[in-house]
Design an enzyme around this catalytic site. Structure first.
Site, PDB file in Angstrom:
ATOM      1  N   CYS A 216       6.630   9.321   0.735  1.00 42.63           N
ATOM      2  CA  CYS A 216       5.541   8.847   1.575  1.00 42.63           C
ATOM      3  C   CYS A 216       5.886   9.245   3.007  1.00 42.63           C
ATOM      4  O   CYS A 216       7.042   9.458   3.345  1.00 42.63           O
ATOM      5  CB  CYS A 216       5.349   7.347   1.437  1.00 42.63           C
TER       6      CYS A 216
ATOM      7  N   GLY B 126       5.161   8.560   7.213  1.00 37.45           N
ATOM      8  CA  GLY B 126       4.675   7.641   8.231  1.00 37.45           C
ATOM      9  C   GLY B 126       3.355   8.111   8.822  1.00 37.45           C
ATOM     10  O   GLY B 126       3.079   9.311   8.880  1.00 37.45           O
TER      11      GLY B 126
ATOM     12  N   HIS C 106      18.154   7.151   4.303  1.00 37.32           N
ATOM     13  CA  HIS C 106      16.978   7.985   4.511  1.00 37.32           C
ATOM     14  C   HIS C 106      17.001   8.498   5.945  1.00 37.32           C
ATOM     15  O   HIS C 106      16.307   7.986   6.812  1.00 37.32           O
ATOM     16  CB  HIS C 106      15.730   7.127   4.229  1.00 37.32           C
TER      17      HIS C 106
ATOM     18  N   CYS D 146       8.620  11.712   7.677  1.00 37.34           N
ATOM     19  CA  CYS D 146       9.638  11.649   6.623  1.00 37.34           C
ATOM     20  C   CYS D 146       9.650  12.872   5.710  1.00 37.34           C
ATOM     21  O   CYS D 146      10.570  13.040   4.921  1.00 37.34           O
ATOM     22  CB  CYS D 146       9.430  10.411   5.773  1.00 37.34           C
TER      23      CYS D 146
END
Lengths: 427, 353
Positions: A413, A415, A383, A127
């Site tokens: 954050c 993954g 997102h 991400c």
């Protein structure tokens, strides 16, 4: 009393200045040092994005990631007025594209008008891929490897999201506990984390509804217009199967009239007694974004208009099952590196992967709610995994400039258990 | 060696009067200049040692002082509250003029040595201001966008000035250039540029930028400026060849260099004051002519441009912040001040080798 505190702050600044002198070859830190303009600053002269559209049904559902990227590149060349021949490297963050998208993205750069001498690569840090892309380019400029570069992101979750995105784990990996955890689906682990950290559903729904409301308001006022590049694409009408050409100019995931109560009625998605559902998690989306970076001295030499500067980034690993705490781990590190206090930051763009994890990080860091994602976040408009990092840069810098504020942080954050954060200054 | 105690005040700057060989001004601050009052001392050198002829107190810390070049009784101070004040030795207690335009601490003041009718100030607010003592407001503001620790007029031209700042750059402004977007900036030299590789020596590696704290114009060679700062290295630059990198590189100080001043008598001699509690005397190597064959073979000499440390004075017991040469009499007398609340007057010839 006010005078007293002013004096104390002044004494603190003078003291830190002297300690900087004694620290040897270390550049000055803190808010004042951050706001200074140095010829070797890494500056942003253009940051833009395509609209972000709903995965599977939105305006870009039939458009390839590379085509979205092509649109962003063309707009970047046009808006910034940069001579494409001066761009030496392009880094593109993407998560789901087969083979990292390396081939298609190089092709997209060529098709958009960059010469063969402009190199291109793809980057995958889940991400945070396009934040990593921007940071890689900034570091390459800082080290003198290149002078001018582009950090970008492109993702078509419509076309590439699915089980094929991760291959089966070997027995070796399955046999290692923490390694095997990397495979646990985001929703499942976030549900567990929300429970472990005690973030109730009511708070998550209120946070999510607020994100929608902020995005609706921002859309109404046209606050996204500056950062968004409308794109003309082919789109197949699902009802008639007719292929049309449409112009997409708005984030189509933003929905009117969402309240905490209306979200409260949705059934949890990952566990019967769970708290996470489609309305308080980020949307699956498509889009692209690009950021043009160079040294201040270069920008002044070639007459590029500076809109902000990149200061510093941090990346920190966390347990894979606690993926959502990433920003709470990465942000203190970047603040420490830059000598900033939490209070010095005017706007925080913290990705809303899930309302639960975003709320946790906000509470953990003690950030006032009104400084978080003032135009809404991934819960409201989506997102697109590899795009978010670069998308946040354009959203942040336009809002800082509009409100006359200076310092911003982007963070998300990541993954498999990581957090990334970066400090930016609007000019 | 003569000594004076600035009891309760930590020295920040010392300057010999350009009119009298026996008069010294010291800018000092309570509590190490962090918070509290400032004090400007006017000291006299007498057969009975150093005596305080007068002192002025200010509300905030004082970081620098500069004697007027046109009036032997007047001098400027640089204040922590952003003010620049003009004091007259014959006027008791209060300044005869005070200007408050800088938004933050003023770090240096300097009188125009040629035209004598203007002076400048530089500040942490990222600007240099040019003033006329008779005007209520500044004449010109020159932005540097960076905490500017030092600015100084050229001793050879009334309209050329230089500055160093925390962004590791040496800037040259020429006030004769037309007012434009460049704000009279004519040169912007990165101080951390490594010297040009020379024959027989390994190519120098890149150095990180670091805050530049002090600089001085050479009194004999009108294009030579020396700079120093947080990276502990003294460098000299020729502003005719700004892209060339430093001419001389003089490492040696163990902590940041706070003040640099060229000798008024010898064209190659420099005096420095540092956080390492020493004052050091240097030659930049220029007075030795073309280096001989032997010197050419020494890679160390190649790097340094032939310069070297000639001696050091280690009598201060805290950071040394100010140092100045006496322009009169025998050519080695100088004064230094520091955070040890002391002013020392000494002869540099005693330590030079």
């Amino acid at each position: 009393m006010a005078n007293q505190t002013g004096r104390a702050a002044q004494a603190q600044e003078r003291l830190s200045q002297v300690s900087n002198h004694l620290g040897g070859v270390r550049t000055a830190k803190g808010k004042q040092a951050l706001l200074e303009k140095n010829p070797d600053d890494i500056v942003v002269t253009c940051a833009l994005r395509t609209p972000i559209t709903k995965g599977g049904k939105g305006g870009f559902k039939d458009t390839h990631a590379a085509d979205l990227l092509h649109g962003a590149f063309k707009a970047l060349i046009e808006r910034s007025g940069i001579d494409p021949n001066l761009v030496e490297d392009i880094a593109v963050g993407a998560v789901l594209a087969p083979g990292g998208g390396a081939t298609e993205f190089r092709a997209a750069a060529l098709a958009a008008g960059f010469p063969v001498t402009s190199s291109a690569k793809s980057i995958n840090r889940q991400c945070s891929s396009s934040l990593q892309a921007c940071v890689d380019i900034a570091n390459a400029i800082k080290s003198g490897m290149i002078d001018i570069g582009i950090g970008a992101g492109a993702e078509s979750m419509s076309l590439n999201y699915g089980p094929q995105a991760v291959s089966e784990f070997s027995e070796l990996l399955e046999g290692h506990k923490e390694a095997a955890n990397c495979k646990v689906p985001m929703g499942v682990l976030s549900e567990k984390m929300a429970k472990a950290k005690g973030i109730p559903r009511s708070e998550q729904d209120a946070f999510a509804a607020h994100s929608f409301q902020k995005a609706v308001e921002a859309q109404k006022k046209g606050l996204f217009d500056e950062e968004i590049v409308p794109l003309k694409v082919k789109w197949t009408d699902p009802k008639t199967d007719e292929e049309k050409e449409i112009v997409v100019s708005k984030d189509d995931g933003v929905r009117q009239g969402i309240t905490a109560e209306s979200l409260g009625k949705i059934r949890p998605a990952f566990a019967k007694d769970g708290s996470i559902h489609a309305g308080n998690a980020s949307q699956i989306s498509d889009g692209a974004a690009a950021v043009l970076l160079m040294k201040r001295s270069t920008a002044e030499r070639i007459g590029q208009k500076i809109i902000g500067k990149f200061v510093q980034a941090s990346v920190v690993g966390v347990p894979p099952l606690m993926m959502g705490v990433g920003p709470a781990a990465a942000i203190p590190v970047v603040l420490e590196k830059t000598g900033l206090n939490t209070n010095d930051v005017d706007i925080w763009e913290i990705n809303e992967a899930f309302a639960s994890q975003c709320l946790y990080c906000i509470k953990e860091l003690g950030i006032p709610m009104e400084k978080i994602n003032p135009k809404g976040g991934a819960i409201a408009f989506g997102h697109p995994l590899g795009v978010t990092g670069a998308r946040q840069v354009s959203t942040l810098l336009t809002e800082l400039r509009r409100t006359g504020q200076k310092i911003g942080v982007t963070s998300m954050c990541v993954g498999t258990g990581m957090g990334m954060a970066a400090v930016w200054v609007a000019e | 060696m003569l000594e004076f105690r600035t009891q309760g005040y930590n020295g920040y700057s010392v300057k010999y009067s350009p009119f009298f060989d026996s008069r010294i001004a010291v800018a000092a601050s309570a509590n190490f200049g962090l918070v509290g009052n400032g004090r400007l001392y006017i000291l006299g050198l007498t057969p009975n040692g150093i005596v305080a002829e007068k002192h002025f107190d200010t509300q905030d810390s004082l970081f620098d002082t500069s004697w007027s070049e046109s009036n032997e009784n007047q001098l400027l101070t640089a204040g922590g509250d952003g003010s620049v004040k003009l004091f007259d030795v014959n006027v008791p207690q209060f300044p005869v003029q005070s200007w408050s335009e800088h938004a933050r601490e003023v770090f240096s003041v300097h009188w125009n040595l040629v035209s004598k009718d203007t002076f400048l100030s530089s500040s942490w607010d990222g600007t240099i201001k040019i003033w006329n003592p008779n005007a209520p407001a500044s004449i010109t503001t020159l932005p540097t966008h960076s905490c500017t620790y030092s600015a100084a007029f050229s001793p050879h031209s009334p309209s050329i000035l230089s500055s160093v700042s925390s962004d590791s750059h040496l800037r040259i402004f020429d006030l004769r250039t037309p007012a434009s977007a460049a704000n009279h900036l004519t040169l912007n030299v990165p101080i951390h540029t490594p010297p040009k590789p020379r024959m027989g020596a390994a190519a120098p590696v890149g150095i990180a930028p670091s805050e530049a704290l002090t600089q001085d114009w050479n009194k004999y060679r009108d294009t030579i400026i020396a700079t120093a700062g947080v990276d502990r290295v003294i460098r000299t630059f020729d502003i005719r060849a700004p892209g060339q990198g430093p001419l001389a590189v003089l490492p040696g100080h163990e902590y940041a260099v706070r003040r640099l001043t060229w000798s008024p008598h010898l064209s190659d001699i420099l005096l420095s004051a540092s956080y390492d509690m020493t004052c050091r005397v240097w030659t930049d190597g220029s007075a030795m002519g073309v280096p001989g064959q032997d010197a050419m073979m020494e890679p160390q000499n190649m790097m340094n441009g032939g310069g070297r440390e000639m001696g050091r004075m280690g009598r201060h017991t805290e950071f040394v912040t100010g140092v100045d040469w006496c322009m009169f009499g025998a050519e080695g007398w100088c004064a230094s001040t520091g955070w040890d609340e002391r002013v020392l007057v000494w002869d540099a010839r005693g330590i030079m080798q």
